[in-house]
Structure formats: C-alpha cells, structure tokens
Design a protein around this motif. Structure first.
Motif, PDB file in Angstrom:
ATOM      1  N   GLU A  34       4.795   1.044   0.036  1.00  9.76           N
ATOM      2  CA  GLU A  34       5.347   1.554  -1.221  1.00  9.76           C
ATOM      3  C   GLU A  34       5.271   3.072  -1.217  1.00  9.76           C
ATOM      4  OE1 GLU A  34       5.047   0.964  -6.046  1.00  9.76           O
ATOM      5  OE2 GLU A  34       4.314  -0.576  -4.674  1.00  9.76           O
ATOM      6  N   VAL A  35       6.414   3.709  -1.387  1.00 14.86           N
ATOM      7  CA  VAL A  35       6.450   5.167  -1.432  1.00 14.86           C
ATOM      8  C   VAL A  35       5.998   5.634  -2.802  1.00 14.86           C
ATOM      9  CG1 VAL A  35       7.884   7.218  -1.223  1.00 14.86           C
ATOM     10  CG2 VAL A  35       8.282   5.263   0.288  1.00 14.86           C
ATOM     11  N   VAL A  36       4.976   6.479  -2.825  1.00 15.47           N
ATOM     12  CA  VAL A  36       4.438   7.033  -4.069  1.00 15.47           C
ATOM     13  C   VAL A  36       5.040   8.419  -4.242  1.00 15.47           C
ATOM     14  CG1 VAL A  36       2.347   7.625  -5.354  1.00 15.47           C
ATOM     15  CG2 VAL A  36       2.299   5.756  -3.677  1.00 15.47           C
ATOM     16  N   GLU A  37       6.037   8.523  -5.108  1.00 11.65           N
ATOM     17  CA  GLU A  37       6.750   9.782  -5.305  1.00 11.65           C
ATOM     18  C   GLU A  37       5.911  10.730  -6.156  1.00 11.65           C
ATOM     19  OE1 GLU A  37      10.669   9.022  -6.774  1.00 11.65           O
ATOM     20  OE2 GLU A  37      11.052   7.424  -5.314  1.00 11.65           O
ATOM     21  N   VAL A  38       5.771  11.966  -5.683  1.00 11.80           N
ATOM     22  CA  VAL A  38       4.934  12.965  -6.335  1.00 11.80           C
ATOM     23  C   VAL A  38       5.814  13.917  -7.137  1.00 11.80           C
ATOM     24  CG1 VAL A  38       3.199  14.769  -6.011  1.00 11.80           C
ATOM     25  CG2 VAL A  38       3.265  12.787  -4.455  1.00 11.80           C
ATOM     26  N   GLU A  46      -2.958  14.749  -5.377  1.00  9.68           N
ATOM     27  CA  GLU A  46      -4.185  14.015  -5.672  1.00  9.68           C
ATOM     28  C   GLU A  46      -4.037  13.168  -6.929  1.00  9.68           C
ATOM     29  OE1 GLU A  46      -9.000  14.688  -5.646  1.00  9.68           O
ATOM     30  OE2 GLU A  46      -7.722  16.403  -6.145  1.00  9.68           O
ATOM     31  N   GLN A  47      -3.379  13.715  -7.952  1.00 12.14           N
ATOM     32  CA  GLN A  47      -3.195  12.955  -9.186  1.00 12.14           C
ATOM     33  C   GLN A  47      -2.320  11.736  -8.951  1.00 12.14           C
ATOM     34  OE1 GLN A  47      -4.794  13.725 -12.226  1.00 12.14           O
ATOM     35  NE2 GLN A  47      -4.151  11.593 -12.496  1.00 12.14           N
ATOM     36  N   ALA A  48      -1.267  11.907  -8.149  1.00 12.14           N
ATOM     37  CA  ALA A  48      -0.400  10.771  -7.838  1.00 12.14           C
ATOM     38  C   ALA A  48      -1.154   9.693  -7.076  1.00 12.14           C
ATOM     39  CB  ALA A  48       0.808  11.253  -7.030  1.00 12.14           C
ATOM     40  N   LEU A  49      -2.007  10.109  -6.159  1.00 17.14           N
ATOM     41  CA  LEU A  49      -2.835   9.157  -5.410  1.00 17.14           C
ATOM     42  C   LEU A  49      -3.746   8.370  -6.338  1.00 17.14           C
ATOM     43  CD1 LEU A  49      -4.715   9.820  -2.083  1.00 17.14           C
ATOM     44  CD2 LEU A  49      -5.967   8.920  -4.039  1.00 17.14           C
ATOM     45  N   GLU A  89       0.841  -1.199   0.000  1.00 16.38           N
ATOM     46  CA  GLU A  89       0.000   0.000   0.000  1.00 16.38           C
ATOM     47  C   GLU A  89       0.875   1.248   0.000  1.00 16.38           C
ATOM     48  OE1 GLU A  89      -4.188  -1.411   1.903  1.00 16.38           O
ATOM     49  OE2 GLU A  89      -2.658  -0.760   3.341  1.00 16.38           O
ATOM     50  N   GLY A  90       0.293   2.379  -0.412  1.00 16.02           N
ATOM     51  CA  GLY A  90       1.082   3.553  -0.733  1.00 16.02           C
ATOM     52  C   GLY A  90       1.136   4.629   0.333  1.00 16.02           C
ATOM     53  N   ILE A  91       2.256   5.371   0.324  1.00 17.77           N
ATOM     54  CA  ILE A  91       2.431   6.575   1.133  1.00 17.77           C
ATOM     55  C   ILE A  91       2.966   7.670   0.212  1.00 17.77           C
ATOM     56  CG2 ILE A  91       3.638   7.639   3.067  1.00 17.77           C
ATOM     57  CD1 ILE A  91       3.764   4.920   4.387  1.00 17.77           C
ATOM     58  N   LEU A  92       2.246   8.771   0.116  1.00 17.04           N
ATOM     59  CA  LEU A  92       2.617   9.878  -0.768  1.00 17.04           C
ATOM     60  C   LEU A  92       3.806  10.649  -0.206  1.00 17.04           C
ATOM     61  CD1 LEU A  92      -0.953  11.307  -1.545  1.00 17.04           C
ATOM     62  CD2 LEU A  92       0.496  10.013  -3.123  1.00 17.04           C
ATOM     63  N   LEU A  93       4.740  11.010  -1.088  1.00 15.44           N
ATOM     64  CA  LEU A  93       5.926  11.769  -0.697  1.00 15.44           C
ATOM     65  C   LEU A  93       6.332  12.660  -1.856  1.00 15.44           C
ATOM     66  CD1 LEU A  93       8.176  12.170   1.473  1.00 15.44           C
ATOM     67  CD2 LEU A  93       9.470  10.395   0.269  1.00 15.44           C
TER      68      LEU A  93
END
Length: 435
Positions: free
Chosen positions: A154-158, A175-178, A131-135
């Motif tokens: 999983e790091v979701v790089e913005v 928001e788009q990255a999410l 699952e993701g974490i936004l950064l």
C-alpha cells in the motif's frame, strides 16, 4: 461484449484492476498515434511520457557500429540478474559517476529489464500485502501501480501542504504519515521511496535532507530506496534561481556509519533516462549490504530477465569511457537549452511553472490557472478534466497532475527533451488548447 460477460468476468479481480489502470490513462492510445509532420500530421504530439530523444542519433551511431552479438547472448548466459560482464561494467561506470562512499562491486548489482520491474521487486521484497511504502507528493504516477498493483503493498502518500518537499521540515511530514498509517491501519510501513532527482519537479534533494530521511528510516527500521534513474541528467539552470538549484549527490556517496543500517539502503538506476534508451529495458537494483535481498531476487529474477541483446549493448556502451563522458556532457547541455526555450515560451504566454529545476527533463506547470483566467465560468474542481479534454482534442498529450498526486488542481507535467520542431509544435498546441 455480451451482458453475461459484463456481469460475470472471466478474469481475476487483480486483472480487472490492471484493466482499469489502462482505461484511466490515455498514454497507450497516444503512443500508438504519434505526430509526424510528413507521415502523420494528425497524430498526437506527445510531451507527457518521460522520454529523451535529444541524443538518439549519436547513440545509435555508436551502437550500430559496435553490434556483433556473441552466441552466448542467445543462451541464459549468467542468469537472471545480468551477465557478469554487464554488472562489472555498470559497477565501474557508476563508481566513476556516482562516487559511492563504498566502491561498488559487481556483486552489489541485480540487473532487471527496466527500473519499473526493479521498483516492483523491492516493493515485493520489503513489504507484505497491505504494508506501507512512503511516497511524497507529487510523484511519478506509475510508482503507484509499480509498487502496489501486483506486489499488493500500500502506497502511503505524504502530503506537504505549503512545506517545500525538499526541505528538512518535510522529514516531519514523512514521519507523521508513517505514524498515522501504522495507527489507523495497524500495519507497518516498510520502506520509503525517494525519486532523486525528482520526477516531476526536476529538483535534487540536498545531502542534509537525504541524511535526515535516512535517520528517520533507521529510527523505524524502514528501508530507504533512492530511485536515481535521472542521476546523470543534471544540467545548468541559467534562467531561474529560486529556489537555488541543488547539485545532485547520490545516496551511495554518503558514509552510512552512525546514520542508518547499510542493509536498509538501496539505489535504483537504469539506461532509460540518462541514455535516452527506454526501449532497451535495462535497470539495476544496487544493494551493498543486504544479502537476503540478493538471495530473494535470485528466486524471482526469471520474471525480470534482461534481453541478452540489451545486456550486450549496455556492456559495450558502459565500457567506453570516452563516448559516455562526451555523451553525458552533450546531453546535459541540450537539456539545459531545452529548459530555457520552454521557460521562455511559458513566460511569453503568462503560464506559471515551478522554478528552480536543474535535473531530469520536466517542467511542472499550472495550466489550470491560465485556463480559468481565460474561462472564468469554469470551477477549479473541474479544471483538471477540462484542461485534459481540451489538450487531447487538440492532439497534444501532457501528464495530468491528478495521476501524480498533485496537492493542487490544474498542474501538468511537460517533457521538454524533444527536438526543437517537435517541442515547438507541442507548446503551440498546448496554448491553443487553453485558449
């Protein structure tokens, strides 16, 4: 190592991944061979690791006079989440300096042996593996292993492109990255990690942007985590005002009514940066409304148990308002002076940097552009490696933007919170490496 050991490893895949992390980062080699003009003149000048040594002498003078360890600090004391004394002292201290909308109570705090374990804990608590974490980019490089190496998140790089990452427009990028992650990976984003004040950009998020990010988290039921480890290392910028520096306001200072479920808001803090005490290994998770998190943290607190000695020293420090108030003021003054000195040196040598800093102890500098101007045969896609190799050959260490998610090649982070002689040596070697 034998051929059989090469082809048949005797450790787990996750252990091999951790070994690869070390191999790709020269930091540990640098730390074991640090320059000293008299004792180790051939060592590395290290301005790549986020340490503030400017106030070590007065801090040591204060602590060494006060150190008399009670016997209970040789026991498990009050448990893995920190002693009652420390949590009370820290809550009172942070109430004075972060001005929370709801005053902090000792029960809101979970003590850890540093903020890195705190980051790992919240990643483990809020996101299951995958699952993701936004950064947002660029980011503190160690955020990636802190959140993913052992917890499995999983790091979701913005990416921001030309958008200012501190602007209200940047909220749409999050928001788009999410949405992209959840559509493509068919996994949920569970948290948004903010570094405020920012590492490596040395800027603060405005209250408006923080509130908009909180609203975004509320919309998707995502945890909002504000890492405020540099909260008190905010200083006056007297040399560049574009973009206009924003004063620090803690996420705790915002009344959450009508903005976000308070159970989704968490703040991290520690002594490593604001008190120049990385080696004390003491941090905290602040969560004012999420009892489930506190119960979960009790279950794993054994793995981030702060030393009784650190617990005792931190209590002594945070209970003394006169000393800590003086310390914070003096530290901020010295950080401002170091920033001015470093900026003037960069300007003298025509090295571009990201302006508008007023927090933490970094400058985000474009060494790649300067290097390519001096070496026109070098292609931009090669510049990160070429500059890093040249720096290390010249025995000076800076953090490379490639490890910080830089969206543009050639950027590096300078840590300027060092005594003048040390900083001068680092800057001199850096310029020599470029030339």
């Amino acid at each position: 190592m034998s051929q059989s050991e090469n082809t048949d490893p005797v450790v787990s895949k996750r252990a091999r991944n951790a070994a690869e992390e070390i191999t790709n980062n020269p930091m540990w080699d640098v730390m074991s061979d640090v320059w000293c003009p008299s004792m180790n003149p051939m060592g590395y000048v290290n301005v790549g690791i986020a340490e503030n040594t400017l106030m070590h002498d007065p801090l040591l003078s204060f602590l060494n006079k006060k150190l008399e360890l009670p016997s209970k600090y040789l026991t498990y004391n009050d448990g893995g989440g920190g002693s009652s004394r420390l949590r009370q002292a820290m809550a009172r201290f942070l109430n004075r300096h972060l001005h929370p909308a709801t005053p902090l109570d000792a029960s809101h705090l979970i003590i850890t042996n540093g903020v890195s374990p705190a980051i790992e804990h919240v990643s483990w608590a809020f996101a299951d593996p995958g699952e993701g974490i936004l950064l947002g980019k660029p980011f503190y490089g160690t955020f990636i292993p802190d959140m993913s190496l052992r917890p499995g998140s999983e790091v979701v790089e913005v990416d921001f492109g030309d958008c200012d990452p501190f602007s209200t427009e940047a909220v749409f990028k999050y928001e788009q990255a999410l949405l992209d992650f959840q559509l493509k990976r068919e996994r949920k984003v569970r948290a948004l990690m903010l570094c405020h004040p920012h590492n490596p950009l040395g800027r603060c998020y405005s209250r408006e942007v923080i509130i908009q990010l909180m609203r975004l988290c509320e919309k998707y039921k995502v945890h909002f985590i504000s890492d405020e480890i540099y909260a008190l290392s905010v200083w006056e910028n007297t040399v560049d005002q574009v973009p206009p520096p924003v004063q620090f306001e803690s996420a705790l200072s915002i009344d959450l009514a009508g903005i976000i479920d308070p159970r989704l808001v968490h703040v991290l803090w520690g002594l490593s940066k604001d008190f120049g005490a990385n080696g004390m290994r003491l941090g905290t998770i602040i969560s004012q409304a999420n009892g489930h998190l506190h119960e979960a943290m009790k279950g794993i607190s054994l793995y981030s148990y702060a030393s009784g000695i650190s617990d005792h020293l931190a209590s002594l420090l945070l209970e003394n308002d006169n000393f800590t108030d003086w310390y914070i003021r003096e530290n901020q003054k010295k950080l401002s002076e170091c920033y001015v000195h470093t900026v003037q040196y960069l300007r003298k040598h025509n090295i571009e940097y990201a302006t508008g800093c007023n927090a933490a102890f970094f400058l985000w500098v474009d060494l790649g552009k300067k290097y390519c101007d001096l070496h026109p045969d070098v292609k931009m896609e090669q510049v990160d490696d070429r500059v890093m190799q040249s720096l290390l050959q010249n025995k000076v260490f800076l953090a490379s933007g490639t490890l910080f998610g830089s969206e543009r090649p050639g950027w590096f982070r300078i840590v300027f919170s060092q005594p003048r002689e040390y900083l001068e040596e680092a800057l001199k070697r850096m310029v020599e490496a470029l030339e």
